[in-house]
Design a protein around this motif. Structure first.
Motif, PDB file in Angstrom:
ATOM      1  N   SER A 181       0.917  -1.054   0.045  1.00  0.00           N
ATOM      2  CA  SER A 181      -0.030  -0.006  -0.091  1.00  0.00           C
ATOM      3  C   SER A 181       1.008   1.252   0.093  1.00  0.00           C
ATOM      4  O   SER A 181       2.031   1.077   0.656  1.00  0.00           O
ATOM      5  CB  SER A 181      -1.019  -0.130   0.988  1.00  0.00           C
ATOM      6  OG  SER A 181      -0.142   0.267   2.231  1.00  0.00           O
ATOM      7  N   ARG A 209       0.180   5.329   0.474  1.00  0.00           N
ATOM      8  CA  ARG A 209      -1.059   6.027   0.939  1.00  0.00           C
ATOM      9  C   ARG A 209      -0.536   7.655   1.394  1.00  0.00           C
ATOM     10  O   ARG A 209       0.585   7.553   2.029  1.00  0.00           O
ATOM     11  CB  ARG A 209      -1.600   5.500   2.386  1.00  0.00           C
ATOM     12  CG  ARG A 209      -2.894   6.374   2.880  1.00  0.00           C
ATOM     13  CD  ARG A 209      -3.558   5.629   4.033  1.00  0.00           C
ATOM     14  NE  ARG A 209      -2.914   5.611   5.173  1.00  0.00           N
ATOM     15  CZ  ARG A 209      -2.718   6.706   6.033  1.00  0.00           C
ATOM     16  NH1 ARG A 209      -3.661   7.685   5.918  1.00  0.00           N
ATOM     17  NH2 ARG A 209      -2.065   6.579   7.125  1.00  0.00           N
ATOM     18  N   ARG A 245      -2.112  -0.957  -3.620  1.00  0.00           N
ATOM     19  CA  ARG A 245      -3.329  -0.223  -3.819  1.00  0.00           C
ATOM     20  C   ARG A 245      -2.805   1.239  -3.092  1.00  0.00           C
ATOM     21  O   ARG A 245      -1.950   1.457  -2.288  1.00  0.00           O
ATOM     22  CB  ARG A 245      -4.212  -0.458  -2.494  1.00  0.00           C
ATOM     23  CG  ARG A 245      -5.226   0.660  -2.422  1.00  0.00           C
ATOM     24  CD  ARG A 245      -6.564   0.138  -1.552  1.00  0.00           C
ATOM     25  NE  ARG A 245      -7.694   0.862  -1.634  1.00  0.00           N
ATOM     26  CZ  ARG A 245      -8.656   0.471  -2.168  1.00  0.00           C
ATOM     27  NH1 ARG A 245      -8.780  -0.570  -2.661  1.00  0.00           N
ATOM     28  NH2 ARG A 245      -9.879   1.243  -2.201  1.00  0.00           N
ATOM     29  N   THR A 298      -3.828   5.069  -2.337  1.00  0.00           N
ATOM     30  CA  THR A 298      -4.958   5.672  -1.841  1.00  0.00           C
ATOM     31  C   THR A 298      -4.561   7.406  -1.386  1.00  0.00           C
ATOM     32  O   THR A 298      -3.557   7.772  -0.802  1.00  0.00           O
ATOM     33  CB  THR A 298      -5.228   5.100  -0.434  1.00  0.00           C
ATOM     34  OG1 THR A 298      -5.586   3.849  -0.501  1.00  0.00           O
ATOM     35  CG2 THR A 298      -6.309   5.903   0.203  1.00  0.00           C
ATOM     36  N   ASP A 354      -3.694  -6.356 -10.688  1.00  0.00           N
ATOM     37  CA  ASP A 354      -4.511  -5.809  -9.427  1.00  0.00           C
ATOM     38  C   ASP A 354      -4.018  -4.861  -8.881  1.00  0.00           C
ATOM     39  O   ASP A 354      -3.779  -4.472  -7.598  1.00  0.00           O
ATOM     40  CB  ASP A 354      -4.427  -7.248  -8.601  1.00  0.00           C
ATOM     41  CG  ASP A 354      -5.567  -6.785  -7.533  1.00  0.00           C
ATOM     42  OD1 ASP A 354      -6.686  -5.994  -7.438  1.00  0.00           O
ATOM     43  OD2 ASP A 354      -5.260  -7.637  -6.269  1.00  0.00           O
ATOM     44  N   VAL A 393      -4.800  -0.636  -7.669  1.00  0.00           N
ATOM     45  CA  VAL A 393      -5.921   0.139  -7.757  1.00  0.00           C
ATOM     46  C   VAL A 393      -5.269   1.508  -7.267  1.00  0.00           C
ATOM     47  O   VAL A 393      -4.443   1.673  -6.245  1.00  0.00           O
ATOM     48  CB  VAL A 393      -6.735  -0.341  -6.405  1.00  0.00           C
ATOM     49  CG1 VAL A 393      -7.768   0.611  -6.178  1.00  0.00           C
ATOM     50  CG2 VAL A 393      -7.221  -1.636  -6.829  1.00  0.00           C
ATOM     51  N   TRP A 394      -5.551   2.560  -7.799  1.00  0.00           N
ATOM     52  CA  TRP A 394      -5.355   3.988  -7.398  1.00  0.00           C
ATOM     53  C   TRP A 394      -6.555   4.415  -7.473  1.00  0.00           C
ATOM     54  O   TRP A 394      -7.485   4.801  -7.939  1.00  0.00           O
ATOM     55  CB  TRP A 394      -4.645   4.733  -8.837  1.00  0.00           C
ATOM     56  CG  TRP A 394      -4.428   5.953  -8.465  1.00  0.00           C
ATOM     57  CD1 TRP A 394      -5.299   7.239  -8.557  1.00  0.00           C
ATOM     58  CD2 TRP A 394      -3.104   6.487  -8.330  1.00  0.00           C
ATOM     59  NE1 TRP A 394      -4.386   8.309  -8.062  1.00  0.00           N
ATOM     60  CE2 TRP A 394      -3.008   7.967  -8.124  1.00  0.00           C
ATOM     61  CE3 TRP A 394      -2.008   6.139  -8.374  1.00  0.00           C
ATOM     62  CZ2 TRP A 394      -2.220   8.685  -7.965  1.00  0.00           C
ATOM     63  CZ3 TRP A 394      -0.824   6.651  -8.054  1.00  0.00           C
ATOM     64  CH2 TRP A 394      -0.681   8.209  -7.565  1.00  0.00           C
ATOM     65  N   ASP A 395      -6.965   4.727  -5.981  1.00  0.00           N
ATOM     66  CA  ASP A 395      -8.106   5.381  -5.175  1.00  0.00           C
ATOM     67  C   ASP A 395      -7.944   6.894  -4.744  1.00  0.00           C
ATOM     68  O   ASP A 395      -7.176   7.093  -3.892  1.00  0.00           O
ATOM     69  CB  ASP A 395      -8.424   4.387  -4.159  1.00  0.00           C
ATOM     70  CG  ASP A 395      -9.727   4.921  -3.597  1.00  0.00           C
ATOM     71  OD1 ASP A 395     -10.480   5.609  -4.186  1.00  0.00           O
ATOM     72  OD2 ASP A 395     -10.187   4.122  -2.471  1.00  0.00           O
ATOM     73  N   ASN A 452      -6.388  -3.642 -13.418  1.00  0.00           N
ATOM     74  CA  ASN A 452      -6.143  -2.335 -12.578  1.00  0.00           C
ATOM     75  C   ASN A 452      -7.110  -1.437 -12.784  1.00  0.00           C
ATOM     76  O   ASN A 452      -7.722  -1.381 -13.824  1.00  0.00           O
ATOM     77  CB  ASN A 452      -4.648  -1.853 -13.545  1.00  0.00           C
ATOM     78  CG  ASN A 452      -3.568  -2.701 -13.315  1.00  0.00           C
ATOM     79  OD1 ASN A 452      -3.317  -3.423 -12.419  1.00  0.00           O
ATOM     80  ND2 ASN A 452      -2.610  -2.621 -13.982  1.00  0.00           N
TER      81      ASN A 452
END
Length: 203
Positions: free
Chosen positions: A45, A47, A71, A73, A100, A102-104, A132
């Motif tokens: 991750s 963040r 991920r 975030t 897999d 994820v850019w949130d 992705n």
């Protein structure tokens, strides 16, 4: 930073690494290779990380080679050559694509090349990047005026990837396309562009 990457994590297919970067702001230079560089491992991750100023010819704020289940975030990549660059890699004879991811949320803005680039290089050997997702992000003002080789998003070669509920705007920059899917060499499949907002002022 010098000529390397500000942050680099390199693996050889390790699973469940639980790699984590949080609450970091990185300012690069034209000589540096890039900001955050992730290579061939699974699960991590990133963040509240911001990367800017990596303006070298191939540099990116976030460069992922063959890492899976990462991920991002509330991150920001701005004023770089490329914002996000994902591409496959070969490590110790092992083949790894970027899957897999994820850019949130966050921002992908004011990069002079591609805001998001799902790169087809090595896909014939390691497989295409797959699954992705980019969601709830501001992807704006990327690219150069009149350019067909830069813009907000380039899904050059990837399978089953998604652009969902993102905000894509141009106000001061006018490349040829906002989102580009495929090219003369690659034909992506199963990708979705869903429920996004596309805006342009003065283009």
């Amino acid at each position: 930073i010098g000529t390397g990457y500000a942050v680099e994590c390199s693996g050889a297919g390790e699973t469940a690494t639980n790699f984590s970067i949080e609450d970091l702001s990185i300012r690069g230079t034209s000589a540096a290779a890039g900001g955050v560089h992730l290579i061939a491992f699974n699960h991590g991750s990133v963040r509240n990380v911001a990367a800017s100023g990596f303006t070298g010819a191939t540099a990116a704020g976030f460069f992922t080679q063959g890492a899976n289940a990462i991920r991002f975030t509330n991150c920001t990549t701005r004023d770089n050559k490329h914002g996000i660059h994902n591409v496959g890699v070969i490590v110790n004879s092992g083949n790894y694509s970027v899957n897999d991811l994820v850019w949130d949320g966050g921002q992908i803005i004011h990069n002079s090349g591609w805001g998001v680039w799902e790169d087809g290089a090595l896909s014939a050997t390691v497989g295409a990047n797959t699954g992705n997702v980019y969601t709830f992000a501001n992807i704006s003002e990327n690219g150069a005026n009149g350019s067909s080789t830069s813009g907000n998003v380039f899904f050059q070669q990837c399978y089953g990837s998604t652009l969902f509920r993102c905000y894509l705007e141009y106000a001061g920059v006018t490349p040829v396309s906002n989102v580009t899917i495929g090219d003369a060499t690659y034909t992506p499949q199963g990708n979705q562009i869903v429920a996004n907002a596309f805006l342009s002022h003065g283009a």
